[in-house]
Write an enzyme that holds these catalytic residues in place. Structure first.
Site, PDB file in Angstrom:
ATOM      1  N   ARG A  65      52.917  27.917  43.912  1.00  0.00           N
ATOM      2  CA  ARG A  65      53.099  26.457  43.891  1.00  0.00           C
ATOM      3  C   ARG A  65      53.234  25.887  42.482  1.00  0.00           C
ATOM      4  O   ARG A  65      53.670  24.752  42.319  1.00  0.00           O
ATOM      5  CB  ARG A  65      51.898  25.781  44.571  1.00  0.00           C
ATOM      6  CG  ARG A  65      51.846  25.997  46.071  1.00  0.00           C
ATOM      7  CD  ARG A  65      50.614  25.346  46.671  1.00  0.00           C
ATOM      8  NE  ARG A  65      49.390  25.963  46.167  1.00  0.00           N
ATOM      9  CZ  ARG A  65      48.170  25.572  46.524  1.00  0.00           C
ATOM     10  NH1 ARG A  65      48.014  24.548  47.337  1.00  0.00           N
ATOM     11  NH2 ARG A  65      47.106  26.193  46.042  1.00  0.00           N
ATOM     12  N   LYS A 172      44.267  43.811  52.363  1.00  0.00           N
ATOM     13  CA  LYS A 172      43.189  43.640  53.319  1.00  0.00           C
ATOM     14  C   LYS A 172      42.565  42.255  53.132  1.00  0.00           C
ATOM     15  O   LYS A 172      42.733  41.652  52.056  1.00  0.00           O
ATOM     16  CB  LYS A 172      42.148  44.739  53.144  1.00  0.00           C
ATOM     17  CG  LYS A 172      41.244  44.561  51.920  1.00  0.00           C
ATOM     18  CD  LYS A 172      40.127  45.588  51.912  1.00  0.00           C
ATOM     19  CE  LYS A 172      39.158  45.325  50.793  1.00  0.00           C
ATOM     20  NZ  LYS A 172      38.323  44.162  50.955  1.00  0.00           N
ATOM     21  N   HIS A 202      43.137  49.864  48.432  1.00  0.00           N
ATOM     22  CA  HIS A 202      43.259  50.388  47.063  1.00  0.00           C
ATOM     23  C   HIS A 202      42.375  51.614  46.827  1.00  0.00           C
ATOM     24  O   HIS A 202      42.649  52.403  45.926  1.00  0.00           O
ATOM     25  CB  HIS A 202      42.951  49.300  46.035  1.00  0.00           C
ATOM     26  CG  HIS A 202      41.529  48.855  45.979  1.00  0.00           C
ATOM     27  ND1 HIS A 202      41.039  47.823  46.760  1.00  0.00           N
ATOM     28  CD2 HIS A 202      40.483  49.312  45.257  1.00  0.00           C
ATOM     29  CE1 HIS A 202      39.764  47.664  46.502  1.00  0.00           C
ATOM     30  NE2 HIS A 202      39.389  48.545  45.595  1.00  0.00           N
ATOM     31  N   GLU A 240      27.772  47.661  44.776  1.00  0.00           N
ATOM     32  CA  GLU A 240      28.197  46.788  43.684  1.00  0.00           C
ATOM     33  C   GLU A 240      26.962  46.147  43.064  1.00  0.00           C
ATOM     34  O   GLU A 240      25.996  45.836  43.770  1.00  0.00           O
ATOM     35  CB  GLU A 240      29.139  45.707  44.201  1.00  0.00           C
ATOM     36  CG  GLU A 240      30.466  46.232  44.734  1.00  0.00           C
ATOM     37  CD  GLU A 240      31.358  45.103  45.220  1.00  0.00           C
ATOM     38  OE1 GLU A 240      32.201  44.651  44.425  1.00  0.00           O
ATOM     39  OE2 GLU A 240      31.211  44.674  46.375  1.00  0.00           O
ATOM     40  N   ASP A 259      34.407  43.487  55.084  1.00  0.00           N
ATOM     41  CA  ASP A 259      35.099  43.573  53.808  1.00  0.00           C
ATOM     42  C   ASP A 259      35.244  45.007  53.320  1.00  0.00           C
ATOM     43  O   ASP A 259      36.227  45.346  52.666  1.00  0.00           O
ATOM     44  CB  ASP A 259      34.329  42.753  52.762  1.00  0.00           C
ATOM     45  CG  ASP A 259      35.099  42.572  51.467  1.00  0.00           C
ATOM     46  OD1 ASP A 259      36.331  42.391  51.524  1.00  0.00           O
ATOM     47  OD2 ASP A 259      34.475  42.626  50.396  1.00  0.00           O
ATOM     48  N   HIS A 264      37.567  50.563  53.694  1.00  0.00           N
ATOM     49  CA  HIS A 264      37.284  51.594  52.689  1.00  0.00           C
ATOM     50  C   HIS A 264      36.420  52.733  53.223  1.00  0.00           C
ATOM     51  O   HIS A 264      36.777  53.910  53.112  1.00  0.00           O
ATOM     52  CB  HIS A 264      36.557  50.980  51.484  1.00  0.00           C
ATOM     53  CG  HIS A 264      37.325  49.918  50.777  1.00  0.00           C
ATOM     54  ND1 HIS A 264      38.697  49.872  50.745  1.00  0.00           N
ATOM     55  CD2 HIS A 264      36.914  48.841  50.049  1.00  0.00           C
ATOM     56  CE1 HIS A 264      39.089  48.826  50.032  1.00  0.00           C
ATOM     57  NE2 HIS A 264      38.028  48.193  49.616  1.00  0.00           N
ATOM     58  N   LYS A 362      26.201  44.200  47.936  1.00  0.00           N
ATOM     59  CA  LYS A 362      26.312  43.522  46.649  1.00  0.00           C
ATOM     60  C   LYS A 362      24.912  43.329  46.059  1.00  0.00           C
ATOM     61  O   LYS A 362      23.916  43.348  46.775  1.00  0.00           O
ATOM     62  CB  LYS A 362      27.005  42.170  46.815  1.00  0.00           C
ATOM     63  CG  LYS A 362      28.481  42.306  47.190  1.00  0.00           C
ATOM     64  CD  LYS A 362      29.178  40.968  47.194  1.00  0.00           C
ATOM     65  CE  LYS A 362      30.669  41.131  47.481  1.00  0.00           C
ATOM     66  NZ  LYS A 362      31.365  41.846  46.387  1.00  0.00           N
TER      67      LYS A 362
END
Length: 510
Positions: A65, A172, A202, A240, A259, A264, A362
Protein backbone atom coordinates in the site's frame (compact mmCIF):
# COMPACT_ATOMS: atom_id res chain seq x y z
CA UNK A 1 44.55 -47.03 -28.60
CA UNK A 2 41.46 -45.53 -27.04
CA UNK A 3 41.85 -43.40 -23.95
CA UNK A 4 39.50 -44.13 -21.07
CA UNK A 5 38.13 -41.03 -19.42
CA UNK A 6 36.60 -40.79 -15.96
CA UNK A 7 33.33 -38.96 -15.39
CA UNK A 8 33.71 -35.27 -16.08
CA UNK A 9 31.52 -33.25 -13.70
CA UNK A 10 31.56 -30.33 -16.11
CA UNK A 11 29.93 -32.52 -18.77
CA UNK A 12 27.57 -34.41 -16.50
CA UNK A 13 24.38 -32.39 -16.14
CA UNK A 14 23.21 -34.65 -13.31
CA UNK A 15 26.33 -34.12 -11.20
CA UNK A 16 25.08 -32.93 -7.82
CA UNK A 17 28.33 -31.02 -7.17
CA UNK A 18 27.34 -28.49 -9.81
CA UNK A 19 25.20 -25.63 -8.45
CA UNK A 20 21.58 -25.56 -9.48
CA UNK A 21 20.91 -22.21 -11.17
CA UNK A 22 17.40 -20.87 -11.73
CA UNK A 23 16.29 -20.23 -15.29
CA UNK A 24 14.67 -16.99 -16.53
CA UNK A 25 12.20 -15.95 -13.82
CA UNK A 26 10.87 -13.33 -11.44
CA UNK A 27 9.27 -13.08 -8.01
CA UNK A 28 6.33 -10.95 -6.85
CA UNK A 29 6.16 -10.38 -3.09
CA UNK A 30 2.81 -9.38 -1.61
CA UNK A 31 3.32 -7.79 1.80
CA UNK A 32 6.78 -6.66 0.83
CA UNK A 33 6.92 -4.03 3.60
CA UNK A 34 6.58 -6.60 6.39
CA UNK A 35 9.25 -7.97 8.72
CA UNK A 36 9.54 -11.33 6.95
CA UNK A 37 10.26 -9.68 3.64
CA UNK A 38 12.75 -7.19 5.08
CA UNK A 39 14.65 -9.61 7.34
CA UNK A 40 14.50 -12.83 5.32
CA UNK A 41 13.17 -12.70 1.76
CA UNK A 42 14.99 -9.71 0.28
CA UNK A 43 18.36 -10.63 1.88
CA UNK A 44 17.92 -14.22 0.65
CA UNK A 45 17.33 -13.01 -2.91
CA UNK A 46 20.50 -10.90 -2.77
CA UNK A 47 22.50 -13.81 -1.33
CA UNK A 48 21.30 -16.07 -4.15
CA UNK A 49 22.33 -13.44 -6.71
CA UNK A 50 25.68 -13.00 -4.98
CA UNK A 51 26.30 -16.75 -5.21
CA UNK A 52 25.50 -16.71 -8.93
CA UNK A 53 22.34 -18.82 -8.56
CA UNK A 54 19.87 -16.38 -10.12
CA UNK A 55 19.60 -15.64 -13.85
CA UNK A 56 21.06 -12.32 -15.06
CA UNK A 57 17.58 -10.96 -15.84
CA UNK A 58 15.97 -11.98 -12.52
CA UNK A 59 13.16 -9.59 -11.58
CA UNK A 60 11.68 -8.66 -8.20
CA UNK A 61 8.33 -6.89 -7.86
CA UNK A 62 7.06 -5.54 -4.54
CA UNK A 63 3.31 -5.08 -4.00
CA UNK A 64 2.09 -3.01 -1.03
CA UNK A 65 0.00 0.00 0.00
CA UNK A 66 2.97 2.37 0.44
CA UNK A 67 3.17 5.33 -1.91
CA UNK A 68 6.54 4.30 -3.26
CA UNK A 69 8.22 4.71 -6.60
CA UNK A 70 10.55 2.04 -8.01
CA UNK A 71 13.57 3.84 -6.56
CA UNK A 72 11.99 3.93 -3.07
CA UNK A 73 11.49 0.18 -3.22
CA UNK A 74 15.06 -0.34 -4.42
CA UNK A 75 16.31 1.70 -1.47
CA UNK A 76 14.24 -0.44 0.92
CA UNK A 77 15.73 -3.61 -0.55
CA UNK A 78 19.21 -2.06 -0.38
CA UNK A 79 18.81 -1.24 3.32
CA UNK A 80 17.45 -4.70 4.12
CA UNK A 81 20.31 -6.36 2.28
CA UNK A 82 22.95 -4.22 3.98
CA UNK A 83 21.52 -5.07 7.41
CA UNK A 84 20.54 -8.72 7.05
CA UNK A 85 22.31 -10.38 4.10
CA UNK A 86 24.54 -13.37 4.88
CA UNK A 87 27.11 -12.71 2.15
CA UNK A 88 29.24 -9.57 1.65
CA UNK A 89 27.75 -6.64 -0.27
CA UNK A 90 29.13 -6.34 -3.79
CA UNK A 91 28.22 -3.32 -5.89
CA UNK A 92 28.35 -5.16 -9.23
CA UNK A 93 25.83 -7.76 -8.00
CA UNK A 94 23.56 -5.04 -6.65
CA UNK A 95 23.68 -3.06 -9.92
CA UNK A 96 22.60 -6.11 -11.87
CA UNK A 97 19.82 -6.96 -9.43
CA UNK A 98 18.41 -3.44 -9.35
CA UNK A 99 17.72 -3.51 -13.11
CA UNK A 100 14.78 -5.89 -12.53
CA UNK A 101 13.24 -4.22 -9.46
CA UNK A 102 9.77 -2.69 -9.68
CA UNK A 103 7.10 -1.59 -7.23
CA UNK A 104 3.31 -1.71 -7.61
CA UNK A 105 1.17 0.26 -5.18
CA UNK A 106 -2.25 -1.00 -4.21
CA UNK A 107 -4.50 -3.00 -1.91
CA UNK A 108 -5.69 -6.56 -2.37
CA UNK A 109 -9.18 -5.45 -3.49
CA UNK A 110 -7.82 -2.87 -5.95
CA UNK A 111 -8.49 -4.16 -9.46
CA UNK A 112 -6.45 -1.40 -11.09
CA UNK A 113 -3.41 -2.32 -8.97
CA UNK A 114 -3.57 -5.90 -10.26
CA UNK A 115 -3.87 -4.60 -13.82
CA UNK A 116 -0.76 -2.50 -13.15
CA UNK A 117 0.97 -5.60 -11.81
CA UNK A 118 0.06 -7.46 -15.00
CA UNK A 119 1.48 -4.65 -17.14
CA UNK A 120 4.66 -4.56 -15.02
CA UNK A 121 5.19 -8.30 -15.50
CA UNK A 122 4.69 -7.99 -19.26
CA UNK A 123 7.19 -5.12 -19.37
CA UNK A 124 9.78 -7.13 -17.42
CA UNK A 125 9.24 -10.09 -19.73
CA UNK A 126 10.38 -7.88 -22.61
CA UNK A 127 13.18 -5.98 -20.88
CA UNK A 128 14.61 -8.66 -18.56
CA UNK A 129 13.78 -11.82 -20.48
CA UNK A 130 11.88 -13.50 -17.64
CA UNK A 131 10.07 -15.76 -20.11
CA UNK A 132 6.68 -15.32 -18.44
CA UNK A 133 7.92 -17.29 -15.40
CA UNK A 134 6.76 -15.67 -12.15
CA UNK A 135 6.19 -16.89 -8.62
CA UNK A 136 3.76 -15.01 -6.36
CA UNK A 137 4.91 -14.97 -2.73
CA UNK A 138 2.06 -14.35 -0.26
CA UNK A 139 3.87 -12.83 2.72
CA UNK A 140 0.55 -11.59 4.11
CA UNK A 141 -1.81 -12.49 7.00
CA UNK A 142 -3.66 -15.76 6.27
CA UNK A 143 -7.05 -14.03 6.06
CA UNK A 144 -5.87 -12.36 2.81
CA UNK A 145 -4.73 -15.58 1.06
CA UNK A 146 -8.05 -16.30 -0.69
CA UNK A 147 -8.48 -12.68 -1.85
CA UNK A 148 -5.00 -12.41 -3.35
CA UNK A 149 -5.29 -15.79 -5.11
CA UNK A 150 -8.71 -14.89 -6.54
CA UNK A 151 -7.39 -11.55 -7.79
CA UNK A 152 -4.52 -13.33 -9.53
CA UNK A 153 -7.06 -15.52 -11.30
CA UNK A 154 -9.43 -12.66 -12.13
CA UNK A 155 -6.69 -10.64 -13.85
CA UNK A 156 -5.13 -13.58 -15.69
CA UNK A 157 -1.93 -13.43 -13.67
CA UNK A 158 -2.07 -17.14 -12.82
CA UNK A 159 -2.54 -18.19 -16.45
CA UNK A 160 0.33 -20.35 -17.67
CA UNK A 161 1.26 -19.91 -21.30
CA UNK A 162 2.90 -22.80 -23.08
CA UNK A 163 6.55 -23.12 -22.09
CA UNK A 164 6.24 -20.90 -19.00
CA UNK A 165 5.01 -21.23 -15.42
CA UNK A 166 3.20 -19.35 -12.68
CA UNK A 167 3.52 -20.48 -9.03
CA UNK A 168 2.02 -19.59 -5.67
CA UNK A 169 4.16 -19.48 -2.52
CA UNK A 170 2.16 -19.46 0.71
CA UNK A 171 3.50 -18.81 4.20
CA UNK A 172 2.19 -20.61 7.28
CA UNK A 173 -0.18 -20.92 9.00
CA UNK A 174 -2.02 -22.78 6.25
CA UNK A 175 -5.46 -22.61 7.81
CA UNK A 176 -6.56 -22.38 11.46
CA UNK A 177 -7.91 -25.92 11.66
CA UNK A 178 -8.77 -28.79 9.34
CA UNK A 179 -11.94 -27.18 7.98
CA UNK A 180 -10.25 -23.87 7.10
CA UNK A 181 -7.22 -25.70 5.64
CA UNK A 182 -9.50 -27.67 3.30
CA UNK A 183 -11.30 -24.49 2.27
CA UNK A 184 -8.02 -22.74 1.54
CA UNK A 185 -6.72 -25.74 -0.42
CA UNK A 186 -9.88 -25.65 -2.52
CA UNK A 187 -9.49 -21.93 -3.28
CA UNK A 188 -5.80 -22.19 -4.16
CA UNK A 189 -6.16 -25.31 -6.32
CA UNK A 190 -8.95 -23.71 -8.34
CA UNK A 191 -6.34 -21.20 -9.50
CA UNK A 192 -2.99 -23.05 -9.44
CA UNK A 193 -2.27 -26.72 -10.20
CA UNK A 194 -1.20 -28.61 -7.07
CA UNK A 195 2.39 -29.00 -8.33
CA UNK A 196 2.67 -25.21 -8.66
CA UNK A 197 1.66 -24.51 -5.03
CA UNK A 198 4.58 -24.19 -2.60
CA UNK A 199 3.70 -24.07 1.11
CA UNK A 200 6.63 -22.62 3.01
CA UNK A 201 7.81 -24.31 6.19
CA UNK A 202 11.16 -22.60 6.66
CA UNK A 203 12.36 -25.33 9.03
CA UNK A 204 12.48 -27.76 6.12
CA UNK A 205 15.00 -25.48 4.40
CA UNK A 206 17.51 -25.73 7.24
CA UNK A 207 20.63 -27.76 6.52
CA UNK A 208 20.34 -29.78 9.71
CA UNK A 209 16.76 -30.79 8.97
CA UNK A 210 17.82 -32.06 5.55
CA UNK A 211 20.71 -33.80 7.30
CA UNK A 212 18.20 -36.06 9.07
CA UNK A 213 17.79 -37.87 5.75
CA UNK A 214 21.55 -38.07 5.15
CA UNK A 215 22.20 -39.27 8.70
CA UNK A 216 19.61 -42.03 8.45
CA UNK A 217 19.84 -43.25 4.88
CA UNK A 218 23.46 -42.61 3.83
CA UNK A 219 24.90 -44.52 6.80
CA UNK A 220 24.60 -48.13 7.93
CA UNK A 221 25.45 -47.10 11.48
CA UNK A 222 22.04 -45.81 12.59
CA UNK A 223 19.23 -47.36 10.57
CA UNK A 224 19.47 -50.89 12.09
CA UNK A 225 18.76 -49.46 15.56
CA UNK A 226 16.27 -46.78 14.45
CA UNK A 227 13.21 -48.67 15.71
CA UNK A 228 11.20 -49.86 18.71
CA UNK A 229 13.69 -52.63 19.54
CA UNK A 230 16.34 -50.08 20.55
CA UNK A 231 14.72 -46.66 20.89
CA UNK A 232 13.12 -45.81 24.23
CA UNK A 233 11.51 -42.52 23.20
CA UNK A 234 12.06 -39.42 21.05
CA UNK A 235 11.89 -35.80 22.17
CA UNK A 236 11.45 -32.95 19.68
CA UNK A 237 11.89 -29.46 21.14
CA UNK A 238 11.59 -25.98 19.72
CA UNK A 239 12.25 -23.46 22.47
CA UNK A 240 12.41 -19.68 22.19
CA UNK A 241 13.78 -17.29 24.80
CA UNK A 242 11.72 -14.35 23.53
CA UNK A 243 8.11 -13.38 24.10
CA UNK A 244 5.58 -12.37 21.46
CA UNK A 245 7.16 -8.95 20.93
CA UNK A 246 4.86 -6.82 18.80
CA UNK A 247 2.96 -9.78 17.34
CA UNK A 248 -0.05 -9.68 19.67
CA UNK A 249 -2.46 -9.19 16.77
CA UNK A 250 -1.15 -12.29 15.01
CA UNK A 251 -0.36 -14.54 17.96
CA UNK A 252 -3.35 -14.17 20.28
CA UNK A 253 -5.96 -16.76 19.36
CA UNK A 254 -3.43 -18.89 17.47
CA UNK A 255 -0.94 -19.99 20.11
CA UNK A 256 2.11 -22.22 20.26
CA UNK A 257 0.51 -25.49 19.15
CA UNK A 258 -1.01 -24.04 15.96
CA UNK A 259 2.01 -21.86 15.28
CA UNK A 260 4.70 -24.53 15.70
CA UNK A 261 3.48 -28.08 16.44
CA UNK A 262 1.04 -28.36 13.52
CA UNK A 263 3.76 -27.58 10.98
CA UNK A 264 7.38 -27.51 12.18
CA UNK A 265 7.33 -30.21 14.84
CA UNK A 266 5.05 -32.67 13.05
CA UNK A 267 7.22 -32.30 9.95
CA UNK A 268 10.36 -33.00 12.02
CA UNK A 269 8.62 -36.02 13.53
CA UNK A 270 7.64 -37.31 10.08
CA UNK A 271 11.23 -37.01 8.79
CA UNK A 272 12.58 -38.72 11.91
CA UNK A 273 10.08 -41.60 11.79
CA UNK A 274 9.41 -42.24 8.10
CA UNK A 275 10.54 -45.26 6.11
CA UNK A 276 13.26 -44.93 3.49
CA UNK A 277 11.73 -43.38 0.34
CA UNK A 278 12.23 -45.04 -3.03
CA UNK A 279 14.04 -41.85 -4.12
CA UNK A 280 14.39 -38.30 -2.92
CA UNK A 281 11.97 -36.79 -5.40
CA UNK A 282 9.04 -34.82 -4.04
CA UNK A 283 6.38 -37.51 -4.60
CA UNK A 284 8.34 -40.27 -2.86
CA UNK A 285 9.22 -38.08 0.15
CA UNK A 286 5.65 -36.83 0.53
CA UNK A 287 4.29 -40.39 0.34
CA UNK A 288 6.45 -41.58 3.24
CA UNK A 289 5.78 -38.52 5.40
CA UNK A 290 2.05 -38.84 4.77
CA UNK A 291 2.11 -42.50 5.87
CA UNK A 292 3.70 -41.51 9.18
CA UNK A 293 1.24 -38.69 9.83
CA UNK A 294 -1.63 -41.03 8.98
CA UNK A 295 -0.37 -43.56 11.54
CA UNK A 296 -0.14 -41.08 14.44
CA UNK A 297 -2.26 -42.05 17.44
CA UNK A 298 -3.43 -39.49 19.98
CA UNK A 299 -3.23 -40.27 23.70
CA UNK A 300 -6.34 -41.78 25.25
CA UNK A 301 -6.20 -39.25 28.08
CA UNK A 302 -5.66 -35.80 26.56
CA UNK A 303 -5.74 -34.26 30.02
CA UNK A 304 -2.76 -36.30 31.19
CA UNK A 305 -0.68 -36.44 28.00
CA UNK A 306 -1.02 -32.92 26.62
CA UNK A 307 -0.09 -29.67 28.36
CA UNK A 308 -0.59 -26.03 27.46
CA UNK A 309 0.92 -23.12 29.32
CA UNK A 310 1.32 -19.34 29.39
CA UNK A 311 4.45 -17.50 30.44
CA UNK A 312 4.11 -15.37 33.54
CA UNK A 313 6.31 -12.61 34.92
CA UNK A 314 9.90 -13.64 35.49
CA UNK A 315 13.53 -13.00 34.56
CA UNK A 316 15.07 -13.54 31.14
CA UNK A 317 18.73 -12.87 30.44
CA UNK A 318 19.09 -10.84 33.63
CA UNK A 319 16.14 -8.59 32.78
CA UNK A 320 12.62 -8.49 34.14
CA UNK A 321 10.15 -10.09 31.70
CA UNK A 322 6.41 -9.41 31.76
CA UNK A 323 3.91 -12.25 31.53
CA UNK A 324 1.84 -12.94 28.44
CA UNK A 325 -1.34 -11.48 29.94
CA UNK A 326 0.53 -8.23 30.64
CA UNK A 327 1.85 -7.86 27.07
CA UNK A 328 0.54 -4.90 25.05
CA UNK A 329 -2.56 -5.80 23.07
CA UNK A 330 -3.34 -9.05 24.91
CA UNK A 331 -6.75 -9.63 26.53
CA UNK A 332 -6.16 -10.19 30.28
CA UNK A 333 -8.53 -13.17 30.03
CA UNK A 334 -6.79 -14.75 27.02
CA UNK A 335 -6.44 -18.55 27.07
CA UNK A 336 -3.93 -18.61 24.20
CA UNK A 337 -1.08 -21.06 24.80
CA UNK A 338 2.52 -19.85 24.63
CA UNK A 339 3.73 -23.36 25.58
CA UNK A 340 2.46 -26.69 24.31
CA UNK A 341 3.62 -30.25 24.91
CA UNK A 342 2.02 -33.41 23.53
CA UNK A 343 2.71 -37.13 23.64
CA UNK A 344 2.06 -38.98 20.39
CA UNK A 345 2.57 -42.54 19.22
CA UNK A 346 2.89 -44.01 15.75
CA UNK A 347 0.96 -47.18 15.06
CA UNK A 348 3.23 -49.08 12.73
CA UNK A 349 5.69 -51.96 12.97
CA UNK A 350 8.77 -49.76 13.37
CA UNK A 351 7.50 -47.48 16.14
CA UNK A 352 4.70 -49.28 18.03
CA UNK A 353 4.97 -48.42 21.72
CA UNK A 354 7.63 -45.68 21.31
CA UNK A 355 6.35 -42.30 22.57
CA UNK A 356 7.20 -39.11 20.70
CA UNK A 357 7.21 -36.08 23.01
CA UNK A 358 6.80 -32.76 21.19
CA UNK A 359 7.14 -29.41 22.97
CA UNK A 360 7.44 -25.77 22.06
CA UNK A 361 7.29 -22.56 24.00
CA UNK A 362 8.19 -18.91 24.32
CA UNK A 363 10.16 -17.35 27.18
CA UNK A 364 11.92 -20.65 27.90
CA UNK A 365 15.47 -21.16 29.21
CA UNK A 366 17.22 -20.62 25.88
CA UNK A 367 16.65 -20.63 22.12
CA UNK A 368 17.13 -24.15 20.80
CA UNK A 369 15.60 -26.63 18.39
CA UNK A 370 16.64 -30.26 18.59
CA UNK A 371 15.57 -33.85 17.98
CA UNK A 372 16.75 -36.27 20.68
CA UNK A 373 16.56 -40.00 19.95
CA UNK A 374 16.93 -41.62 23.39
CA UNK A 375 17.87 -45.29 23.37
CA UNK A 376 16.92 -48.06 25.77
CA UNK A 377 19.27 -49.08 28.55
CA UNK A 378 21.41 -52.19 28.07
CA UNK A 379 19.31 -55.30 28.89
CA UNK A 380 22.03 -56.58 31.20
CA UNK A 381 24.86 -54.76 32.98
CA UNK A 382 27.89 -56.63 34.34
CA UNK A 383 28.96 -53.50 36.23
CA UNK A 384 28.27 -52.77 39.87
CA UNK A 385 25.52 -50.26 40.48
CA UNK A 386 28.01 -47.79 41.89
CA UNK A 387 30.09 -48.01 38.72
CA UNK A 388 27.23 -46.78 36.53
CA UNK A 389 25.20 -44.51 38.82
CA UNK A 390 26.21 -41.45 36.73
CA UNK A 391 25.46 -43.19 33.43
CA UNK A 392 22.33 -42.07 31.61
CA UNK A 393 20.73 -43.43 28.46
CA UNK A 394 22.53 -43.34 25.12
CA UNK A 395 21.18 -40.56 22.92
CA UNK A 396 21.62 -39.16 19.44
CA UNK A 397 20.77 -35.45 19.37
CA UNK A 398 20.29 -33.57 16.10
CA UNK A 399 20.75 -29.87 16.82
CA UNK A 400 18.70 -27.88 14.30
CA UNK A 401 19.55 -24.45 15.75
CA UNK A 402 21.40 -22.42 16.82
CA UNK A 403 24.56 -24.60 17.03
CA UNK A 404 23.85 -26.85 14.06
CA UNK A 405 25.25 -30.33 14.37
CA UNK A 406 24.86 -33.79 15.89
CA UNK A 407 25.82 -35.05 19.34
CA UNK A 408 26.12 -38.69 20.41
CA UNK A 409 25.94 -39.42 24.13
CA UNK A 410 27.32 -42.73 25.39
CA UNK A 411 29.09 -44.24 28.39
CA UNK A 412 32.86 -44.32 28.81
CA UNK A 413 35.20 -45.43 31.58
CA UNK A 414 36.55 -42.65 33.75
CA UNK A 415 40.39 -42.72 33.87
CA UNK A 416 41.66 -44.30 37.09
CA UNK A 417 42.16 -47.61 38.82
CA UNK A 418 38.47 -48.19 39.63
CA UNK A 419 35.75 -49.07 37.14
CA UNK A 420 33.48 -46.05 36.81
CA UNK A 421 31.35 -45.40 33.73
CA UNK A 422 30.08 -41.92 32.97
CA UNK A 423 28.30 -40.13 30.13
CA UNK A 424 30.50 -38.51 27.47
CA UNK A 425 29.59 -36.77 24.22
CA UNK A 426 30.94 -37.00 20.70
CA UNK A 427 30.14 -33.86 18.78
CA UNK A 428 29.84 -32.95 15.11
CA UNK A 429 29.43 -29.22 14.40
CA UNK A 430 28.69 -27.83 10.93
CA UNK A 431 30.84 -24.77 11.55
CA UNK A 432 33.92 -26.89 12.34
CA UNK A 433 33.54 -29.61 9.68
CA UNK A 434 32.68 -27.53 6.61
CA UNK A 435 34.40 -24.40 5.36
CA UNK A 436 31.29 -23.02 3.66
CA UNK A 437 28.65 -21.53 5.95
CA UNK A 438 25.16 -22.97 5.68
CA UNK A 439 22.80 -20.95 3.51
CA UNK A 440 19.75 -19.45 5.16
CA UNK A 441 16.64 -21.63 4.88
CA UNK A 442 14.91 -19.03 2.69
CA UNK A 443 17.77 -19.08 0.18
CA UNK A 444 17.25 -22.78 -0.42
CA UNK A 445 13.45 -22.53 -0.47
CA UNK A 446 13.23 -19.54 -2.82
CA UNK A 447 15.68 -21.20 -5.21
CA UNK A 448 13.65 -24.43 -5.09
CA UNK A 449 10.48 -22.48 -5.96
CA UNK A 450 12.17 -20.94 -9.01
CA UNK A 451 13.47 -24.39 -10.02
CA UNK A 452 10.09 -26.05 -9.45
CA UNK A 453 11.60 -28.48 -6.93
CA UNK A 454 8.96 -29.23 -4.27
CA UNK A 455 10.95 -31.71 -2.14
CA UNK A 456 11.02 -29.44 0.91
CA UNK A 457 7.43 -28.22 0.77
CA UNK A 458 4.52 -29.93 2.60
CA UNK A 459 1.81 -31.27 0.30
CA UNK A 460 -1.94 -30.82 0.71
CA UNK A 461 -2.44 -34.19 2.40
CA UNK A 462 0.40 -33.60 4.86
CA UNK A 463 -1.13 -30.29 5.92
CA UNK A 464 -4.59 -31.78 6.35
CA UNK A 465 -3.35 -34.82 8.29
CA UNK A 466 -1.38 -32.54 10.60
CA UNK A 467 -4.53 -30.58 11.38
CA UNK A 468 -6.36 -33.87 11.98
CA UNK A 469 -3.81 -34.62 14.71
CA UNK A 470 -3.96 -31.19 16.36
CA UNK A 471 -7.68 -30.38 16.11
CA UNK A 472 -8.87 -32.85 18.81
CA UNK A 473 -6.20 -31.52 21.19
CA UNK A 474 -7.22 -27.89 20.59
CA UNK A 475 -10.90 -28.81 21.03
CA UNK A 476 -10.13 -30.52 24.34
CA UNK A 477 -8.17 -27.50 25.57
CA UNK A 478 -11.02 -25.15 24.61
CA UNK A 479 -13.39 -27.06 26.89
CA UNK A 480 -11.10 -27.67 29.87
CA UNK A 481 -9.83 -24.77 31.95
CA UNK A 482 -6.99 -22.34 31.37
CA UNK A 483 -3.33 -22.76 30.43
CA UNK A 484 -0.93 -23.56 33.26
CA UNK A 485 1.32 -20.66 34.23
CA UNK A 486 5.11 -20.89 34.09
CA UNK A 487 7.71 -18.34 35.06
CA UNK A 488 9.53 -16.62 32.22
CA UNK A 489 13.08 -17.96 31.83
CA UNK A 490 12.21 -21.47 33.04
CA UNK A 491 11.57 -24.61 30.97
CA UNK A 492 7.78 -24.55 31.08
CA UNK A 493 4.98 -25.52 33.47
CA UNK A 494 5.38 -28.21 36.12
CA UNK A 495 2.55 -30.14 34.47
CA UNK A 496 4.82 -30.85 31.48
CA UNK A 497 7.47 -32.37 33.76
CA UNK A 498 4.78 -34.44 35.47
CA UNK A 499 3.58 -35.71 32.08
CA UNK A 500 6.95 -37.37 31.44
CA UNK A 501 7.51 -38.34 35.07
CA UNK A 502 4.39 -40.54 34.94
CA UNK A 503 6.14 -42.47 32.15
CA UNK A 504 9.36 -42.72 34.18
CA UNK A 505 11.11 -40.19 31.93
CA UNK A 506 12.20 -36.56 32.03
CA UNK A 507 12.69 -33.72 29.56
CA UNK A 508 16.20 -32.97 28.36
CA UNK A 509 17.67 -29.64 29.45
CA UNK A 510 19.40 -28.52 26.24
Amino acid sequence: MTATHGANPLRDAADRRLPRIAGPSGLVIFGVTGDLSRKKLMPAIYDLANRGLLPPGFSLIGFARREWQDEDFAQEVHDAVKEHARTPFREEVWQQLIQGMRFVQGTFDDDQAFENLKATIEDLDKKQGTGGNFAFYLSVPPKFFPKVVQQLKKHGLADQKEGSWRRAVIEKPFGHDLVSAKELNKVVHEVFPSHEVFRIDHYLGKETVQNILALRFANTLFEPIWNRSYVDHIQITMAEDIGIGGRAGYYDGIGAARDVIQNHLLQLMALTAMEEPASFDADALAAEKTKVLGAVRLPKDLGADTVRGQYADGWQGGEKAVGYLHEDGIDPKSKTDTYAAVKLEIDNRRWAGVPFYLRTGKRLGRRVTEIAVVFQRAPHSPFDHTATEELGQNALVIRVQPDEGVTMRFGSKVPGTSMEVRDVSMDFAYGESFTESSPEAYERLILDVLLGDSNLFPRTEEVERSWSILDPIEQYWDKHGKPAQYESGTWGPAEADEMLARDGRSWRRP
